[in-house]
Write an enzyme that holds these catalytic residues in place. Structure first.
Site, short mmCIF file in Angstrom:
data_model
loop_
_atom_site.label_atom_id
_atom_site.label_comp_id
_atom_site.label_asym_id
_atom_site.label_seq_id
_atom_site.Cartn_x
_atom_site.Cartn_y
_atom_site.Cartn_z
N ASP A 97 -21.38 -36.72 48.78
CA ASP A 97 -22.53 -37.29 49.51
C ASP A 97 -23.50 -36.20 49.95
O ASP A 97 -24.70 -36.41 49.95
CB ASP A 97 -22.07 -38.18 50.69
CG ASP A 97 -21.20 -37.50 51.71
OD1 ASP A 97 -20.68 -36.39 51.44
OD2 ASP A 97 -21.03 -38.06 52.82
N ASP A 102 -20.34 -41.84 55.75
CA ASP A 102 -19.52 -42.56 56.72
C ASP A 102 -20.36 -43.46 57.62
O ASP A 102 -20.03 -44.64 57.82
CB ASP A 102 -18.71 -41.58 57.58
CG ASP A 102 -17.84 -40.68 56.73
OD1 ASP A 102 -17.69 -40.97 55.53
OD2 ASP A 102 -17.33 -39.69 57.26
C1 GLA Z 1 -16.07 -36.83 55.48
C2 GLA Z 1 -17.57 -36.69 55.72
C3 GLA Z 1 -18.35 -37.44 54.65
C4 GLA Z 1 -17.90 -37.08 53.25
C5 GLA Z 1 -16.38 -37.14 53.15
C6 GLA Z 1 -15.89 -36.63 51.83
O1 GLA Z 1 -15.67 -38.15 55.67
O2 GLA Z 1 -17.92 -37.15 56.98
O3 GLA Z 1 -19.73 -37.20 54.81
O4 GLA Z 1 -18.39 -35.83 52.87
O5 GLA Z 1 -15.75 -36.41 54.18
O6 GLA Z 1 -16.34 -37.43 50.81
#
Ligand code: GLA
Length: 382
Positions: free
Chosen positions: A36, A169
């Site tokens: 992301d 997220d």
């Molecule tokens: C965490 C981060 C997200 C993403 C994931 C891995 O959850 O908060 O932004 O990078 O790790 O995909």
């Protein structure tokens, strides 16, 4: 805490009547991990585990918080917002960013608590930040749309907690749709909902109970390594803005220009971006068998190239892989602990999961938790 009713009752004990109630979900991610923040695509879904908020304006200049699950509370004057420690930084980060962006809020009372396990890779912190932004928007008529809310929640996480997370997220928490995952283009923030049609298979999470903490520096280190890799490609072609524009063959071609770590990170990112595009196609065709194979590939990449797994997660995935009826399995989320996500034959689920759980328990003397995934709608008022 297990219900909004409980949140409401506890709020009444602390602050009296008049609270509005909100729910902000945690998330799973089907595929597209650690891309992301690298210009990739992700496939998250909001789940029915999350955080409930009971909240009301209090006509003062003070924000009062009660974290009901851990029975902690604190108050802060709105003109004296500062970095603190632990969970307080998530809510203070939100207030800080809102102020920085000149959104006017007044004092309020807020009690929150939930059933999303912390440190399990289900984004309890994003659910907290996104839920608070959402609730404050409704309380003080800030006029934000859900995309702006996600960006504010992300900045909040970058600020006081200090994890330089991507957008996945908070976006998933705010935009979830029951029965669907979100195919999110993390570059443009355009998205589409893809139905999760699991007739013969279902999604099961196994919590390794190895507590992951993203703010301990490893997550940010991956971001730095990815940035270092990208800047090399940008010296070759200044039009490149993200890994989206780079194919894995090109990474291989320039291998000698990187340290082994940075090379592996770049290789993983370019592979995972391609994989997620393929995965979305398989999902649209409801081809779960091929989708599941990609999950295993993602896990190998996360473990060997991106190095964000741990021996306990690797063990859970290899146990899953030794079983014909688990057609996909991988660590999920930021890594270094937390959950694996598994695509398991429905009619064999109980026996398979029991076997994995007991062999894990025998090996590590840890009792893992198992959650059947139920998707939910995004952050909303109850
Ligand atoms: C965490 C981060 C997200 C993403 C994931 C891995 O959850 O908060 O932004 O990078 O790790 O995909």
């Amino acid at each position: 805490m297990h219900s909004p009713q409980q949140a409401k009752e506890q709020y009444q004990l602390h602050f009296g009547e008049g609270a509005r109630m909100f729910f902000s979900p945690g998330r799973i991610n089907l595929l597209g991990e650690h891309v992301d923040y690298n210009g990739g695509f992700v496939l998250p879904a909001a789940i029915n585990k999350g955080i409930w908020f009971a909240i009301a304006a209090n006509n003062s200049n003070i924000a009062n918080f009660v974290a009901a699950d851990i029975e902690e509370s604190f108050s802060v004057e709105l003109n004296a917002i500062q970095k603190h420690t632990g969970w307080k930084n998530y809510v203070l980060g939100v207030l800080h960013i809102l102020q920085q962006k000149k959104f006017l809020i007044g004092g309020f009372n807020c009690l929150f608590g939930g059933n999303v396990p912390q440190g399990a890779g289900l984004s309890s912190s994003a659910a907290l930040e996104a839920g608070l932004v959402y609730a404050l928007d409704k309380l003080f008529n800030l006029g934000l749309n859900t995309q702006q809310m996600a960006l504010i929640a992300q900045e909040a996480e970058h600020s006081f907690p200090g994890t330089k997370c991507g957008i996945m997220d908070m976006f998933a928490s705010l935009h979830g749709k029951e029965g669907h995952c979100i195919l999110l283009d993390c570059q443009s923030l355009q998205y589409e909902y893809l139905p999760i049609i699991a007739t013969d298979y279902e999604l099961v999470l196994i919590n390794s109970k190895v507590h992951h903490s993203l703010s301990d520096g490893q997550y940010n280190k991956r971001r730095e390594e990815a940035k270092e890799g990208l800047s090399f490609f940008q010296t070759l072609n200044k039009n490149i803005t993200s890994f989206r524009a780079i194919r894995q063959e090109v990474v291989v071609q320039f291998k000698d220009n990187f340290s082994p770590e940075v090379y592996n990170r770049c290789l993983y990112i370019t592979q995972e971006i391609e994989r997620t595009k393929k995965a979305a196609e398989y999902l649209k065709e409801n081809n779960l068998i091929e989708f599941g194979k990609l999950m295993y590939q993602t896990h190998s990449g996360l473990s060997e190239l991106y190095e964000v797994s741990c021996k306990e997660l690797d063990y859970l995935v290899s146990e899953a892989n030794s079983n014909f009826d688990v057609i996909g399995s991988r660590m999920m989320g930021g890594g270094f602990g937390g959950c694996t996500i598994n695509l398991v034959a429905k009619n064999k689920r109980e026996i398979i999961i029991n076997n994995i759980v007991s062999s894990y328990q025998l090996k590590y003397d840890i009792q893992p938790e198992v959650y059947l995934v139920e998707t939910s709608n995004g952050t909303h008022e109850i």
